[in-house]
Structure formats: structure tokens, C-alpha cells
Design an enzyme around this catalytic site. Structure first.
Site, PDB file in Angstrom:
ATOM      1  N   ASP A 150       1.237  -5.726   4.176  1.00 32.33           N
ATOM      2  CA  ASP A 150       0.674  -4.437   3.749  1.00 32.33           C
ATOM      3  C   ASP A 150      -0.271  -3.995   4.863  1.00 32.33           C
ATOM      4  O   ASP A 150      -1.358  -4.565   5.017  1.00 32.33           O
ATOM      5  CB  ASP A 150      -0.066  -4.630   2.409  1.00 32.33           C
ATOM      6  CG  ASP A 150      -0.860  -3.394   1.991  1.00 32.33           C
ATOM      7  OD1 ASP A 150      -0.691  -2.326   2.618  1.00 32.33           O
ATOM      8  OD2 ASP A 150      -1.646  -3.503   1.011  1.00 32.33           O
ATOM      9  N   LYS A 160      -4.401   4.094  10.697  1.00 33.56           N
ATOM     10  CA  LYS A 160      -3.166   4.467   9.978  1.00 33.56           C
ATOM     11  C   LYS A 160      -3.031   5.982   9.838  1.00 33.56           C
ATOM     12  O   LYS A 160      -1.929   6.516   9.822  1.00 33.56           O
ATOM     13  CB  LYS A 160      -3.197   3.802   8.598  1.00 33.56           C
ATOM     14  CG  LYS A 160      -1.891   3.911   7.831  1.00 33.56           C
ATOM     15  CD  LYS A 160      -1.970   3.041   6.608  1.00 33.56           C
ATOM     16  CE  LYS A 160      -0.762   3.223   5.710  1.00 33.56           C
ATOM     17  NZ  LYS A 160      -0.830   2.334   4.558  1.00 33.56           N
ATOM     18  N   GLU A 166       5.161   1.685  -0.188  1.00 31.93           N
ATOM     19  CA  GLU A 166       4.116   0.926  -0.896  1.00 31.93           C
ATOM     20  C   GLU A 166       4.342   0.912  -2.418  1.00 31.93           C
ATOM     21  O   GLU A 166       4.244  -0.152  -3.044  1.00 31.93           O
ATOM     22  CB  GLU A 166       2.733   1.491  -0.550  1.00 31.93           C
ATOM     23  CG  GLU A 166       2.319   1.102   0.871  1.00 31.93           C
ATOM     24  CD  GLU A 166       1.210   1.957   1.450  1.00 31.93           C
ATOM     25  OE1 GLU A 166       0.603   2.754   0.709  1.00 31.93           O
ATOM     26  OE2 GLU A 166       0.952   1.838   2.665  1.00 31.93           O
ATOM     27  N   ASP A 199      -2.495   4.518  -7.176  1.00 31.18           N
ATOM     28  CA  ASP A 199      -3.009   3.730  -6.037  1.00 31.18           C
ATOM     29  C   ASP A 199      -4.241   4.415  -5.440  1.00 31.18           C
ATOM     30  O   ASP A 199      -4.131   5.405  -4.723  1.00 31.18           O
ATOM     31  CB  ASP A 199      -1.880   3.609  -5.001  1.00 31.18           C
ATOM     32  CG  ASP A 199      -2.305   2.805  -3.761  1.00 31.18           C
ATOM     33  OD1 ASP A 199      -3.499   2.483  -3.634  1.00 31.18           O
ATOM     34  OD2 ASP A 199      -1.435   2.517  -2.928  1.00 31.18           O
TER      35      ASP A 199
END
Ligand code: AMP
Length: 586
Positions: free
Chosen positions: A8, A69, A146, A168
Site C-alpha cells: 500500500d 503521491k 485500493e 476511506d
């Protein structure tokens, strides 16, 4: 067999996991395997990754890179220690650190990985992720979404067709996705969210409150000072995390300023209620995204089979509560929300290795543990309202503190019952302990903090503390899980109802009358709803405009009188009025 790991690669944190003996496990080091997605160059020119890099963010921002990211798939470069780096290169350093950790742990070379990316990532972003893997010496055998990984961590062994909502909320981003699992294939039906919503925003809101407090109450201006902001941000995050398992958090920072040669220290108590109020708007916005995800997928709430919590910020109790209110059933957070994407990636990696049916090994409590308190139950006022502290399916070990209030002036004792079960009426659950807590003479509404700590072996520790004096009692229930089979539960229910007069259908009124006699000597504690409104009013009283204070005090008195006289409707009515007044004042 050549190992394939699951990774991850997150905005805030990253993890690597692997299937061992049929179970996906996160590979750990000293920091529990959670590596901050932070890269830096230290004073000697060495590349550092994770906690070490994060620790130098404040002192050396020009040598440290965070949240790379967000730039993946763009042409932009970032400066670090005098050179410019492409986002793939910075990500490669993080992946290299994870690869090395895996190699050390598995004691063999690791050259292949499954890496997760957000469902909304474009082709360019996915390609950049693959490149980062290659730069780190990893053959990226598969890139998966994800939410797909999160769904796999919970549902890999389930062959039924299911529609799952994944909520999330991490440190810097919020995603909500709906996936459909059919024949072990996961399809993302919709995905939406907010690229700039997460725990960092909540920390900032607490910092703003602290800066305001320093200015107004301590006469110190700390705004704009980067070192002070960094210190307050750390303290704010610690307090925020504490508030997920306790109703109050004390924020203390020494030497925050100097007035006329005198050192000034910060000591500020933040309540969960105040914190929830600060983030209320953000949570409402997240629910808009939930609705949008359902509309985009063309699926109504009634067709969602399961709700899964992902990301550290979903540990804030207001979030599962908000989702439970919307969907009528509790969401699932039993697989560590920080780790479930990595675990799902490992399950997929296991499949790539030809392993079948791997899953996640879980230590969770199969039962809810709570206490009883005076509170509305089915429209009546009852001392037997079950108040859960540690809920079923919570990962072990677990600890939770809740605040309760005394119901009369100079209350001499509070009876603390420990129950196990799921029923709203505590008497329908199994009582596994009763303790009498002698109290110091104090006005009604004094706070008692009740903490339960449940370990993996079913040992439940109970601690009750008088907030004002710090006086406490402790107890240990050695085997809280024993004697709790369904059969024993129903036997217990039967026994209790027989003792109550042989009738299963006893009314809550009867229960109330009977328990009131007992509560006259031992006292009782009040929970939830009305207590929360009273507590909010107490906290806001000094800040309320002069002209509204009398009305607040009158209503608070009215509630307390009604509780003392055992008149639930009257107490609730006054609490409603007080709640309206507080809303108007806000
Ligand atoms: P993630 O990006 O999923 O690793 O989530 C990181 C965020 O979760 C950070 O903002 C943390 O402060 C937050 N977080 C972690 N644990 C908790 C907790 N127990 N309560 C509230 N927030 C938490």
C-alpha cells in the site's frame, strides 16, 4: 516459490504485507510496519525514509519531501537537498525501504510486488507507480485499486455476490467507493471523494483552537512561528487520537512563551464533544460524497451489503456512528483500517503466486461489553439503559473510556455494572460484574470516567475515576469471554425474566421502579443524550452571551430536578429546549 509482496503506497503512510501460512500479515519493524511516506536527505547526505525523514520535516524542510503521491503522473519535480527529483524517484525510495524491510523479515530476496493505487488514478498515474516500482528493483506484477484491496481483505473467502461501500478517510485524502464482488472478481462501480480532506485538516482545526487560546487566555502570540506550529500540530494529533477512546484529552506543552521573564506553559483540556463540533462540517461533506457514490453506482443504501472502514481517521467514533445512522447497521472496522489495503494487496499477491483462499487472521471480541446507566429506554427513563464501551468485532486489545455523571447532589456512591451483550436493556444482557464506587461529596452532574480494557485473552480491566479528585477503583474480570455461548445467554435471559416475576414481557417502568429503590442508597450514573447536552451546556456557559445565561442555568436545573424526581419526559423536554438554545448560540 518466488515471493510476491503486497504494497500500500499511501499519501501519508505505506505498508508491505505477505501471505504466510494462508494468512496475510503486515511485515513489521519497530514502528509496527507503518512507514510514513516521507523521504529526506540527512546532514551527511544520506537518503532517509519514514519516521527518520518525518522527524526532520520542521528542521530541514528543504531536505524533506512529504505526500509525493499527490504529484504522481505529473511532469513536476520536487527539490530535495539541492537537487530536483521526479515523483517516481521519491516514491522509489519509499518502495526500496519497504522491499528491504520485507527481505530482512522473510530472509530472502524480494523482486515482485502488487501495488495499490486509488480507484481514480489515471493511466499516467498508474504508469508512474509502475515505474517507481521498477526504479526500486520491483517487478510490479499487478496494480490494483485500493478499494478492491480493502474489499479483498474482508471478503476473499466469501463466494457470494456482494455490494460493498468502502469509506476511506486517511491523513490527507478521502475516498468513498462502491465495489461489487462476484465469483471472486472485484469491480469498482463508483468512486468519489475529496483529495484534500483528512486527519491533517482535523489536526489543523485543533491547532487553530490552541492558537486562539494562547492569544486570548495566555496573552501569547504563537501564530506564524513554524517550530511552535509543528509542536502544536504534534500535540493536536496526539489529543485527537486520544479522543477516539476517551471523552477528554489534556494538551500540555511546556515553555511556549515568556512574559516578563516568566515561562509560560500550555495546559488545555479538549473534550470529544468540542472536537466533534469542530469537524462536523467536514463529516457532513463526507456524507455528501457517500450519497454521490451511491447515485453514481445506481445503488440505493438498502442494497449495500457491507460498509468497510479504511484509513486511520475512521477510528474517530463519530464516523462509524454517522454511517450506522445512515445505513441502520454498524460499519466494519475490525481489520486494522491502517493496514487493510496492504493486507488485501498481499491476498492478491498470494493469488498471483497461485495460493488459494488466503485471508486475514483476526483477534476481535465476539461480544459487546458495556455498563448500565440512567438514560431513556424505549421512551421511558430507565437506570438499565445498556451503554456499550467496547463493541462487538473490535480488534483486540481494545481500550475505551466514557464519561458519566452523578444524578444527585452529594451522591455517596455509584453502582457500576459490567455487562456483556447486545441488547439495549442491560437486564437482557449478562452481568459479569458489579462494583460500588464510594464518591466524594460533590454537586450533581460530577463526572465519573469509566474505562474498560479488554485483552486478547478475554481479561477485562475496569477502572472508574472521579474526574475532579482523581480517586479511582479498579477491577479485573479474568475471563470475560467465558460462559457466554448463545445457549447460556438465552438461559440467563430466561432466569432473569423469571426472577422478575415469571413474565418475559416486563415493562421498563417496572424495571425502573425496582432499580430506583436501589439507586437511592447506591446512586446511579447518567449516560448519553441528556448527559451530553448537560455537559455541552456546562462547557459553553462561561462563553455564552450574558442575556442567555439565565435561561441556560434554568434549563440545566430543570433537567437535574426532573432526573432527581425520576421524570424522564420532563428531563428530555428540557434537554430538547436546552439543545435548541445551544444550537442557536452556536
Ligand atoms: P492513514 O493515511 O490511513 O495512515 O491515516 C492517517 C491519519 O489517521 C492521521 O491523520 C492520523 O492522525 C489519523 N489517525 C490514526 N489513528 C487515529 C485515531 N485513533 N483516531 C483518530 N485519528 C487517527
Amino acid at each position: 516459490m518466488e515471493p510476491i509482496v503486497g504494497i500500500d503506497l499511501g499519501t501519508t503512510n505505506s505498508e508491505v504485507a505477505f501471505v504466510i501460512d494462508g494468512h496475510a500479515r503486515v511485515i513489521t519493524d519497530v514502528n509496527n510496519g507503518i512507514i510514513p511516506s516521507c523521504v529526506g536527505i540527512d546532514t551527511e547526505g544520506r537518503v532517509i525514509v519514514g519516521e527518520e525523514a518525518r522527524n526532520q520535516v520542521v528542521a530541514a524542510p528543504d531536505r524533506t519531501v512529504l505526500s509525493i503521491k499527490r504529484l504522481m503522473g505529473t511532469d513536476r519535480t520536487v527539490p530535495m537537498g539541492g537537487s530536483d527529483y521526479r515523483p517516481q524517484e521519491i516514491s522509489a525510495f519509499i518502495l526500496k525501504a519497504l522491499k528491504e524491510m520485507a527481505e530482512k523479515n522473510l530472509e530472502c530476496a524480494v523482486g515482485k510486488a502488487v501495488i495499490t493505487v486509488p480507484a481514480y488514478f489515471t493511466d499516467a498515474q498508474r504508469h508512474a507507480t509502475r515505474e517507481a516500482g521498477e526504479l526500486a528493483g520491483l517487478n510490479v506484477v499487478r496494480i490494483i485499486n485500493e478499494p478492491t484491496a480493502a474489499a479483498l481483505s474482508y471478503e476473499s473467502a466469501n463466494s457470494e455476490t456482494r455490494k460493498i461501500l468502502i469509506f476511506d478517510l486517511g491523513g490527507g485524502t478521502f475516498d468513498v467507493s462502491i465495489v461489487k464482488i462476484e465469483n471472486q472478481v472485484v469491480e469498482v462501480l463508483s468512486s468519489t471523494g475529496d483529495n484534500h480532506l483528512g486527519g491533517d485538516d482535523f489536526d489543523r482545526k485543533i491547532v487553530n483552537r490552541l492558537v486562539e487560546y494562547c492569544e486570548k487566555d495566555l496573552d501569547i502570540d504563537v501564530a506564524g512561528d513554524p517550530v511552535m506550529t509543528a509542536r502544536l500540530t504534534r500535540a493536536a494529533e496526539t489529543a485527537k487520537i486520544e479522543l477516539s477512546s476517551a471523552p477528554f484529552a489534556l494538551i500540555e506543552e511546556d515553555h511556549i512563551g515568556n512574559i516578563n521573564g516568566k515561562d509560560i506553559h500550555l495546559s488545555f483540556e479538549l473534550s470529544r464533544i468540542d472536537f466533534e463540533e469542530m469537524i462536523d462540517e467536514d463529516l457532513a461533506r463526507s456524507m455528501d460524497s457517500v450519497n454521490k457514490a451511491m447515485t453514481d453506482a445506481g445503488i440505493p443504501a438498502s442494497e449495500i451489503d457491507k460498509i468497510i472502514l479504511v484509513g486511520g481517521s475512521t477510528r474517530i467514533p463519530a464516523i462509524p456512528a454517522m454511517l450506522e445512522k445512515k445505513f441502520g447497521r454498524p460499519p466494519h472496522g475490525e481489520i486494522d483500517p491502517d493496514l487493510c489495503v496492504a493486507l488485501g494487496a498481499a491476498i492478491q499477491a498470494g493469488r498471483e503466486m497461485g495460493l488459494e483462499n488466503s485471508g486475514v487472521l483476526l483477534d476481535i471480541t465476539p461480544y459487546t461489553f458495556g455498563t448500565s446507566a440512567l438514560s431513556p429506554l424505549d421512551g421511558d427513563w430507565s437506570p438499565n439503559r445498556f451503554v456499550p464501551l467496547i463493541r462487538r468485532n473490535t480488534k483486540l486489545p481494545a481500550s475505551r473510556t466514557e464519561a458519566f455523571q452523578t444524578v444527585c447532589d452529594n451522591q455517596q456512591a455509584a453502582e457500576i455494572n459490567v455487562y456483556q451483550g447486545e441488547e439495549p436493556n442491560a437486564l437482557d444482557n449478562v452481568r459479569i460484574g458489579t462494583y460500588s464506587f464510594d464518591l466524594t461529596r460533590a454537586p450533581m452532574g460530577s463526572i465519573i470516567l469509566l474505562n474498560y480494557e479488554l485483552d486478547i485473552n478475554g481479561i477485562l480491566k475496569m477502572e472508574a475515576v472521579e474526574k475532579k479528585t482523581g480517586r479511582k477503583i479498579n477491577a479485573v474480570i479474568d475471563n470475560a469471554f467465558s460462559g457466554l455461548t448463545e445457549t447460556e445467554l438465552s438461559e440467563s435471559r430466561q432466569r432473569i425474566s423469571e426472577m422478575w416475576g415469571g413474565d418475559d414481557e416486563f415493562t421498563h417502568e417496572e424495571a425502573f421502579e425496582d432499580e430506583t429503590d436501589e439507586s437511592e442508597s447506591s446512586g446511579n450514573i447518567i449516560a448519553a443524550g441528556v448527559a451530553d447536552i448537560l455537559r455541552q451546556a456546562e462547557q459553553k456557559l462561561s462563553r455564552a452571551p450574558e442575556q442567555d445565561r439565565d435561561e441556560m442555568v434554568n434549563l440545566m436545573e430543570e433537567i437535574r430536578r426532573a432526573i432527581e424526581n425520576g421524570n424522564p419526559e420532563e428531563a428530555e423536554q428540557a434537554a430538547d429546549e436546552l439543545d435548541d438554545l445551544l444550537f442557536y448560540l452556536d
